[in-house]
Scaffold this motif. Structure first.
Motif, short mmCIF file in Angstrom:
data_model
loop_
_atom_site.label_atom_id
_atom_site.label_comp_id
_atom_site.label_asym_id
_atom_site.label_seq_id
_atom_site.Cartn_x
_atom_site.Cartn_y
_atom_site.Cartn_z
N ILE A 1 0.84 -1.20 0.00
CA ILE A 1 0.00 0.00 0.00
C ILE A 1 0.87 1.24 0.00
CG2 ILE A 1 -0.27 -0.04 2.53
CD1 ILE A 1 -3.08 1.25 2.03
N GLN A 2 0.53 2.18 -0.88
CA GLN A 2 1.17 3.49 -0.87
C GLN A 2 0.36 4.40 0.07
OE1 GLN A 2 1.07 4.94 -4.92
NE2 GLN A 2 3.14 4.21 -5.35
N ILE A 3 1.07 5.13 0.91
CA ILE A 3 0.47 6.22 1.67
C ILE A 3 1.05 7.51 1.11
CG2 ILE A 3 0.16 7.26 3.93
CD1 ILE A 3 -1.21 4.55 3.63
N HIS A 4 0.20 8.32 0.50
CA HIS A 4 0.75 9.50 -0.15
C HIS A 4 0.71 10.73 0.74
CE1 HIS A 4 -3.56 9.86 -1.54
NE2 HIS A 4 -3.34 11.13 -1.25
N LEU A 5 1.73 11.56 0.59
CA LEU A 5 1.86 12.82 1.32
C LEU A 5 1.61 13.95 0.32
CD1 LEU A 5 5.21 12.01 3.19
CD2 LEU A 5 2.88 11.51 3.94
N ASN A 6 0.61 14.79 0.60
CA ASN A 6 0.25 15.82 -0.38
C ASN A 6 -0.12 17.14 0.31
OD1 ASN A 6 -2.16 14.88 0.67
ND2 ASN A 6 -3.30 15.11 -1.24
N VAL A 7 0.74 17.58 1.20
CA VAL A 7 0.47 18.80 1.97
C VAL A 7 0.24 20.00 1.04
CG1 VAL A 7 1.48 20.47 3.58
CG2 VAL A 7 1.70 18.01 4.02
N ILE A 8 1.13 20.17 0.06
CA ILE A 8 1.02 21.35 -0.81
C ILE A 8 -0.28 21.30 -1.62
CG2 ILE A 8 2.09 22.63 -2.70
CD1 ILE A 8 3.57 22.79 -0.03
N GLN A 9 -0.61 20.13 -2.15
CA GLN A 9 -1.86 20.02 -2.92
C GLN A 9 -3.06 20.39 -2.05
OE1 GLN A 9 -2.98 16.11 -4.27
NE2 GLN A 9 -4.68 16.89 -5.48
N GLU A 10 -3.09 19.89 -0.81
CA GLU A 10 -4.23 20.17 0.06
C GLU A 10 -4.32 21.67 0.38
OE1 GLU A 10 -6.59 18.23 1.03
OE2 GLU A 10 -5.85 16.26 0.42
N LEU A 11 -3.16 22.32 0.58
CA LEU A 11 -3.18 23.75 0.89
C LEU A 11 -3.71 24.58 -0.27
CD1 LEU A 11 0.20 24.13 2.82
CD2 LEU A 11 -2.10 24.36 3.77
N VAL A 12 -3.38 24.17 -1.48
CA VAL A 12 -3.83 24.95 -2.65
C VAL A 12 -5.26 24.57 -3.04
CG1 VAL A 12 -3.29 25.61 -5.03
CG2 VAL A 12 -1.43 25.08 -3.45
N MET A 13 -5.65 23.34 -2.74
CA MET A 13 -7.00 22.86 -3.10
C MET A 13 -8.06 23.70 -2.38
SD MET A 13 -8.66 19.06 -2.44
CE MET A 13 -7.19 18.23 -3.00
N PRO A 14 -9.02 24.25 -3.11
CA PRO A 14 -10.03 25.10 -2.45
C PRO A 14 -10.72 24.43 -1.27
CG PRO A 14 -10.23 25.23 -4.84
CD PRO A 14 -9.23 24.15 -4.56
N GLU A 15 -11.04 23.14 -1.41
CA GLU A 15 -11.73 22.42 -0.33
C GLU A 15 -10.78 21.49 0.42
OE1 GLU A 15 -11.44 21.84 -3.53
OE2 GLU A 15 -13.07 20.52 -4.24
#
Length: 350
Positions: A144-158
């Protein structure tokens, strides 16, 4: 906006924003060997991803799922191709199907058409151990991959705004998943310290997911009313991330290279910098979208043929030998690694 609609938006924006070619691999040059003393027929491209074995050192990285019929068609085509070339394949985040069972077929198809292949489940670092187990069971995943996406979440409107406790949740998943756990970045790279933290957490492999490929800041900005430009050029290139990561790992945890890998030469450089295998995603999605399944298979055939020729030219018969091929690091990558205290001559004089 529904999660399924957002998945389709991501695919469309990934195709239109493209890849920047700022992955750092243009700073890497192999040292030519006029007497390689090998034959193309002698090349063994089998690879190890943590505890798992694959026939190919290139894997199809996480892209999609959870967006209804269209994402099911994409995953079916990608997994069929992975089976044909002995490549491991990862699905996109399965949280959509964890929360809405009607989205499960878009992921389950990956195992349906590739019953014996090496397949990675995928969830974000907000997932708990129970959700991880459900994602694994959904597609009978080998890891299983656990992905880290802090920057995407910060830019994502929701998007999320609270990233506390991720490492603790990863440690919990490692203890209970029952399959190898791979932690991956989603296009902004990893530094030495992050790799050390993940190594100490007991993960089996770390996919550095470097800057220079699909840019989720630009993708999410395309969905915003007011653009947030701060993160469009943010991150650590793939080449630098692999170098930092492999030095931190010291062979005790598997490093995977991904982020803007576009061809066989990029993949070979990723492995020579210390990765055990190289992941490709955006370029394969683009090929499939433009040329269909037949075009995707032809691209993968050429990719593997060219990779074998590169190994032959370097006199490296195995992936382990390729990991020790001499190379010179120049330009911005050399400057970064020197400033961070890494001895780049260790790559050129081995």
């Amino acid at each position: 906006m529904s999660r399924a609609k957002r998945k389709l938006d991501h695919i469309n924006h990934a195709l239109t924003t493209g890849q920047s070619r700022q992955n750092g691999f243009d700073d890497i040059t192999f040292v030519h060997k006029s007497l390689p003393d090998t034959s193309v027929e002698d090349i063994d491209m089998s690879a190890r991803i943590g505890e798992l074995s694959t026939s190919s050192p290139i894997f199809i990285n996480a892209m999609t799922g959870g967006g209804g019929e269209k994402t099911e068609q994409i995953n079916e085509a990608l997994s069929t191709a992975a089976a044909a070339f002995g490549m491991a394949i990862a699905v996109g985040s399965q949280m959509a199907a964890i929360r809405d069972k009607s989205e499960q077929p878009s992921y389950e198809v990956v195992r349906k058409v590739n019953p014996k292949g090496v397949i990675f489940a995928n969830l974000g670092s907000e997932a708990n151990a129970d959700q991880a187990k459900r994602a694994i069971d959904m597609i009978e995943a080998d890891a299983i991959q656990i992905h880290l996406n802090v920057i995407q979440e910060l830019v994502m409107p929701e998007g999320d705004r609270d990233f506390k406790g991720a490492l603790t949740r990863i440690e919990e998943i490692v203890r209970h998943a029952g399959v190898p756990v791979i932690v991956k970045e989603t296009g902004f790279g990893m530094d030495w310290d992050t790799v050390l933290q993940l190594k100490n957490a007991g993960v089996s492999a770390i996919d550095i997911g470097g800057y220079g490929g699909t840019n989720f800041s630009k993708i999410e900005n395309a969905r915003r009313n007011r653009a947030l430009h701060a993160f469009n050029g943010w991150g650590i290139s793939s080449a630098i991330s692999i170098a930092e990561g492999s030095n931190a790992a010291r062979g005790e945890v598997c490093i995977l290279g991904s982020g803007g890998i576009q061809d066989s030469l990029d993949a070979a450089k990723a492995i020579a910098l210390g990765a055990s295998a190289a992941g490709m995603a955006g370029i394969l999605l683009s090929v499939f979208t433009e040329h269909g399944e037949e075009g995707l298979h032809e691209e993968l055939r050429l990719l593997h043929e060219e990779f074998k020729w590169i190994m032959c030219a370097l006199g490296t018969k195995t992936i382990k030998e390729l990991q020790n091929a001499p190379l010179v690091i120049s330009g911005a990558s050399h400057h970064w690694l020197s400033e961070r205290g890494f001895e780049t001559s260790s790559y050129s004089r081995r």
